[in-house]
Scaffold this active site. Structure first.
Site, PDB file in Angstrom:
ATOM      1  N   GLN A 339       0.597  -1.103   0.176  1.00  0.00           N
ATOM      2  CA  GLN A 339      -0.554   0.008   0.328  1.00  0.00           C
ATOM      3  C   GLN A 339       0.712   1.377   0.450  1.00  0.00           C
ATOM      4  O   GLN A 339       1.644   1.124   1.306  1.00  0.00           O
ATOM      5  CB  GLN A 339      -0.703  -0.130   1.409  1.00  0.00           C
ATOM      6  CG  GLN A 339      -1.770   1.225   1.425  1.00  0.00           C
ATOM      7  CD  GLN A 339      -2.480   1.605   0.791  1.00  0.00           C
ATOM      8  OE1 GLN A 339      -4.091  -0.329   0.375  1.00  0.00           O
ATOM      9  NE2 GLN A 339      -3.463   2.375   0.114  1.00  0.00           N
ATOM     10  N   GLY A 341       1.678   5.178  -1.030  1.00  0.00           N
ATOM     11  CA  GLY A 341       0.983   6.817  -0.373  1.00  0.00           C
ATOM     12  C   GLY A 341      -0.007   7.137  -1.688  1.00  0.00           C
ATOM     13  O   GLY A 341      -1.248   7.733  -0.635  1.00  0.00           O
ATOM     14  N   PHE A 342       0.132   6.837  -2.453  1.00  0.00           N
ATOM     15  CA  PHE A 342      -1.138   6.619  -3.301  1.00  0.00           C
ATOM     16  C   PHE A 342      -1.972   5.680  -3.870  1.00  0.00           C
ATOM     17  O   PHE A 342      -2.588   5.424  -4.615  1.00  0.00           O
ATOM     18  CB  PHE A 342      -0.232   7.373  -4.700  1.00  0.00           C
ATOM     19  CG  PHE A 342       0.457   8.854  -4.648  1.00  0.00           C
ATOM     20  CD1 PHE A 342      -0.368   9.881  -4.920  1.00  0.00           C
ATOM     21  CD2 PHE A 342       2.168   8.577  -4.221  1.00  0.00           C
ATOM     22  CE1 PHE A 342       0.534  10.962  -4.546  1.00  0.00           C
ATOM     23  CE2 PHE A 342       2.527   9.425  -4.036  1.00  0.00           C
ATOM     24  CZ  PHE A 342       1.848  10.839  -4.081  1.00  0.00           C
ATOM     25  N   GLY A 343      -2.178   4.768  -3.127  1.00  0.00           N
ATOM     26  CA  GLY A 343      -2.728   4.119  -3.273  1.00  0.00           C
ATOM     27  C   GLY A 343      -2.341   2.796  -3.331  1.00  0.00           C
ATOM     28  O   GLY A 343      -0.965   2.382  -2.719  1.00  0.00           O
ATOM     29  N   LYS A 359      -0.280  -0.014 -10.114  1.00  0.00           N
ATOM     30  CA  LYS A 359      -0.956   1.412  -8.716  1.00  0.00           C
ATOM     31  C   LYS A 359      -2.212   1.508  -9.208  1.00  0.00           C
ATOM     32  O   LYS A 359      -2.664   2.709 -10.217  1.00  0.00           O
ATOM     33  CB  LYS A 359       0.410   2.408  -9.277  1.00  0.00           C
ATOM     34  CG  LYS A 359       0.242   3.006  -7.292  1.00  0.00           C
ATOM     35  CD  LYS A 359       1.771   4.430  -7.249  1.00  0.00           C
ATOM     36  CE  LYS A 359       2.436   3.199  -6.382  1.00  0.00           C
ATOM     37  NZ  LYS A 359       3.521   4.441  -5.787  1.00  0.00           N
ATOM     38  N   ASP A 456       8.767  12.819  -2.113  1.00  0.00           N
ATOM     39  CA  ASP A 456       8.634  11.806  -1.449  1.00  0.00           C
ATOM     40  C   ASP A 456       9.539  11.160  -1.366  1.00  0.00           C
ATOM     41  O   ASP A 456       9.483   9.609  -1.480  1.00  0.00           O
ATOM     42  CB  ASP A 456       6.647  11.761  -1.952  1.00  0.00           C
ATOM     43  CG  ASP A 456       6.724  10.664  -0.450  1.00  0.00           C
ATOM     44  OD1 ASP A 456       7.717  10.302   0.967  1.00  0.00           O
ATOM     45  OD2 ASP A 456       6.043   9.656   0.034  1.00  0.00           O
TER      46      ASP A 456
END
Ligand SMILES: *[C@@H]1O[C@H](CO)[C@@H](O)[C@H](O)[C@H]1NC(C)=O
Ligand SMILES: *[C@@H]1O[C@H](CO)[C@@H](O)[C@H](O)[C@H]1NC(C)=O
Ligand SMILES: *[C@@H]1O[C@H](CO)[C@@H](O)[C@H](O)[C@H]1NC(C)=O
Ligand SMILES: *[C@@H]1O[C@H](CO)[C@@H](O)[C@H](O)[C@H]1NC(C)=O
Ligand SMILES: *[C@@H]1O[C@H](CO)[C@@H](O)[C@H](O)[C@H]1NC(C)=O
Ligand SMILES: *[C@@H]1O[C@H](CO)[C@@H](O)[C@H](O)[C@H]1NC(C)=O
Ligand SMILES: *[C@@H]1O[C@H](CO)[C@@H](O)[C@H](O)[C@H]1NC(C)=O
Ligand SMILES: *[C@@H]1O[C@H](CO)[C@@H](O)[C@H](O)[C@H]1NC(C)=O
Ligand SMILES: *[C@@H]1O[C@H](CO)[C@@H](O)[C@H](O)[C@H]1NC(C)=O
Ligand SMILES: *[C@@H]1O[C@H](CO)[C@@H](O)[C@H](O)[C@H]1NC(C)=O
Ligand SMILES: *[C@@H]1O[C@H](CO)[C@@H](O)[C@H](O)[C@H]1NC(C)=O
Length: 664
Positions: A339, A341-343, A359, A456
């Protein structure tokens, strides 16, 4: 780690360059041939074909002739901006002169301003050879040396990555930057295009690292080796012909030869100088018309106007939802890699057997479909050996999916923070990983034309391929979600506690230097095998950055080094730590650019400045009263203790990314 073995180095100054070649070597120790021997005849046959060979139209010639021991191999390379006719005549001059100067040596090499010719009985194709080497320098001293060197380094490193990405016909880049006192510094780098990207990059890194020996503090210089060369001056010494984008092959406009060149073909100058302005003018008018028309038909981000290209790639990159459903077993849990950060991220296998990571973006993009598609196409163009490749996307049923290449060896955090698995990463590997991440970032920051700020960067975003080569993932996400911002203030912070630069965390200000900060944290983590968030030493809880800085200052830096690192030079380890500390300095301006970091990593002759006070996480935790994200900060910090839950391959599982990238 790059060993640059130059056996033959000659230092000459521009004033005493001999007529004819700038320099040449007849390699006596590589064997001699006798007149009218087979080797001699083969050499003549090969070289006499040189000037008629059409391969030269690309500015590069590699051919061999003969059999067995009498086989001759030759390489001819013209400077990337030299047009085919000049190239041909330069090589023709070279072959005559070189065989005169080296009448019986099997191996010889000679350089003119515009071209290089080289032959040998050995196989010399597709191998990087840094020897022989020669240097030339401008006699004038540079003013404001430190600033000059910084700017120059940035320029050359950026050209380096550009050139090494060239194709098999041309690996060449030119560019200019503004140096101290508003003077312009011009740079040129070139490899023989038969080298791989990595070899070319290594060769140029080696050449750049020799600037201090060659041309210290001079305002112009060259380092010329068998496989690559670099040059910089404070005047333009190359033609702007056909290099504006550095991609199209040189089937190009006739342009006048360099007015500053003291090269052999001054005979042609007059004629061309008269004809060319007229031709150039006509061509210019045509180009302008074409550009205007293209503009009309499509509004697009101005630096990426190859529209036909994009329409096509849009079709090939777009996958339909059904295909992805099949590939990922309907997004089954068994296929879930992690999982991010964006999905969530799923492993998939396309019908042709290719493995991919999908993703599934769980967040709403602020962008419409068309903008999203355009952004994906731009991000898909970012291709570098140290970036995870974006292979496609899907836009259907409100779903937005990104399809990436599958990278098999999980992420860096999986190894580096694990008591057992970290043994897989000895110093040599770690050092290569640091270098690879740096190269990927230089590409994102400087060379990709988009200037991507990652925002990030962290250990779980560094994936490792089958040979443990690092690949940065999740880059360009800010672009995919937010409107284009290359630098500025944002009210929504994307990032991970522990890696975020203070100015970004507190004020939302981001720039390439906030990525440099995260890189610095990453380097310290790699050296120490410890997470930044919370180093427990006795009852003290200190973050790694503070801990490293304190030990560094107290002369006990070896405390920081991962005790499982038994190999590797202490010097190299200390140097990396030093670079890491430079990157995490509180003062943004003092943090080096990624290009300078790369140079520092590659060249021991670059003296490192002393690091100043880093930003302290321990203090900032109490400072952090940011109303938007305080819970995320906490969860980021506390979650880090549960190290065991790693399932992450493609995505960041452990450290929750703070993701809220879209303004409402
Ligand atoms: C090239 O010539 C040298 C000297 O004659 C010889 O020792 C060497 O084996 C030759 N190399 C090849 C690849 O034939
Ligand atoms: C080749 O010839 C040169 C002179 O032309 C001589 O100096 C050199 O020693 C010779 N090399 C060999 C390997 O015989
Ligand atoms: C040299 O060029 C001629 C004509 O272009 C061609 O017939 C011949 O085969 C070439 N020789 C070599 C060794 O490439
Ligand atoms: C190559 O050089 C030779 C000798 O200088 C000359 O005779 C010949 O015309 C030149 N060929 C070309 C194609 O320039
Ligand atoms: C360049 O600087 C060196 C000392 O760093 C000095 O000896 C030399 O004369 C200077 N050259 C010029 C052309 O100013
Ligand atoms: C410097 O480079 C830019 C492109 O980066 C180019 O547009 C400009 O013409 C160059 N300046 C000179 C003086 O060559
Ligand atoms: C010449 O170089 C090109 C790459 O630039 C390569 O594809 C080709 O195979 C090489 N030719 C020979 C004879 O090695
Ligand atoms: C995936 O879902 C489709 C219908 O949505 C179904 O027909 C198919 O059997 C499912 N495949 C698997 C492997 O579950
Ligand atoms: C996405 O946006 C739509 C409307 O724009 C909204 O209905 C939906 O709930 C949003 N989804 C998420 C995950 O925020
Ligand atoms: C990395 O992956 C390759 C191939 O999947 C495997 O052979 C190798 O053992 C892996 N390395 C580590 C350290 O897991
Ligand atoms: C960002 O905000 C700071 C103050 O918080 C301000 O000084 C700076 O000019 C702003 N920068 C941009 C690019 O808006």
């Amino acid at each position: 780690m790059f060993l640059f073995l130059s056996i033959l180095i000659i230092l000459i100054h521009q004033t005493n360059a001999q007529p004819g070649f700038l320099y040449n070597f007849c390699l006596n120790d590589k064997g001699n041939y006798t007149a009218n021997s087979n080797y001699h005849n083969n050499l003549n046959t090969l070289l006499s074909n040189l000037s008629t060979n059409t391969q030269i139209d690309y500015g590069f010639y590699n051919f061999s002739y003969g059999l067995g021991n009498d086989k001759v191999n030759a390489i001819g390379l013209c400077r990337g901006d030299v047009k085919p006719d000049n190239c041909r005549s330069c090589l023709n001059d070279s072959r005559v002169l070189l065989t005169q100067l080296c009448p019986n040596q099997k191996e010889a090499i000679g350089w003119y301003d515009n071209c290089m010719l080289r032959y040998s009985n050995r196989s010399i194709f597709s191998t990087m050879e840094s020897s022989p080497t020669f240097y030339m320098s401008n006699r004038g001293n540079a003013t404001n040396v430190d600033q000059f060197n910084t700017v120059l380094t940035n320029l050359l490193n950026s050209l380096l990555s550009q050139a090494s990405l060239g194709d098999s016909r041309r690996k060449f880049a030119i560019g200019n930057v503004t140096g101290p006192g508003f003077q312009t510094i011009f740079g040129l780098v070139q490899c023989t295009p038969d080298l791989s990207e990595q070899e070319c990059s290594d060769c140029l890194v080696g050449a750049i690292s020799q600037i201090p020996q060659c041309c210290d503090n001079k305002k112009g210089g060259r380092v010329v080796t068998a496989s690559c060369n670099i040059r910089y001056e404070i005047y333009r010494f190359y033609e702007l012909a056909n290099v504006a984008t550095s991609s199209p092959p040189p089937k190009v406009l006739p342009l006048p030869p360099s007015p500053t060149g003291n090269s052999s073909n001054s005979r042609t100058v007059l004629v061309i100088a008269i004809v060319v302005p007229i031709v150039a003018f006509v061509i210019l008018v045509i180009i302008i018309c074409i550009c205007l028309r293209m503009r009309k038909s499509r509004k697009h981000i101005e630096d990426e106007a190859q529209n036909d290209d994009e329409i096509q790639s849009s079709e090939t990159l777009q996958l339909d939802f059904a295909t992805i459903m099949v590939a990922t077993n309907n997004f089954s849990d068994a296929n879930k890699l992690g999982q991010g950060g964006f999905g969530p991220v799923y492993k998939g296998t396309l019908s042709d057997g290719q493995e991919v990571a999908v993703k599934r973006l769980s967040v709403n993009s602020s962008q419409g479909d068309i903008e999203f598609k355009n952004e994906v196409l731009l991000v898909a163009k970012l291709q570098h050996r140290n970036l995870v490749k974006l292979q496609g996307f899907c836009l259907e049923r409100k779903e937005r999916l990104l399809v990436y290449e599958f990278v098999p060896n999980k992420s860096l955090d999986f190894f580096i923070f694990d008591q057992v698995k970290r043994a897989h990463l000895d110093w040599e590997r770690r050092y290569k990983i640091i270098g690879g991440i740096a190269r990927g970032l230089v590409y994102l920051h400087e060379d990709s034309r988009l200037r991507i700020i990652h925002r990030d960067l962290k250990a779980s975003n560094i994936l490792l391929d089958e040979v443990m080569n690092p690949k940065i993932s999740d880059f360009g996400m800010a672009r995919l979600f937010a409107t284009d911002q290359t630098q500025g203030n944002t009210s929504r912070v994307v990032g991970t506690y522990g890696y975020m630069a203070p100015e970004y965390m507190l004020y939302g200000q981001f720039s390439v230097k906030s990525d440099v900060f995260s890189f610095g944290v990453l380097v310290l983590e790699i050296v120490s095998g410890t997470k930044n968030s919370g180093v427990h030493r006795g009852e003290n809880v200190e973050d790694l950055v503070t801990y490293a800085w304190r030990n560094w200052r107290e002369g006990t830096a070896s405390n920081i080094v991962d005790p499982t690192l038994t190999d590797g030079s202490r010097n190299e380890i200390m140097r990396c730590m030093h670079i890491g500390l430079l990157c995490v300095q509180e003062n943004i301006a003092e943090r080096p650019s990624m290009a300078s970091v790369l140079l520092m990593l590659n060249s021991y002759s670059v003296t490192l400045p002393l690091p100043s006070q880093p930003a302290s996480f321990t203090n900032r935790r109490t400072l952090s009263t940011n109303p938007i994200h305080s819970e995320e900060y906490n969860s980021g910090a506390t979650k880090s203790s549960s190290e065991s839950q790693f399932q992450s391959v493609q995505a960041s599982v452990n450290e929750a990314s703070i993701t809220e990238p879209f303004p409402r």
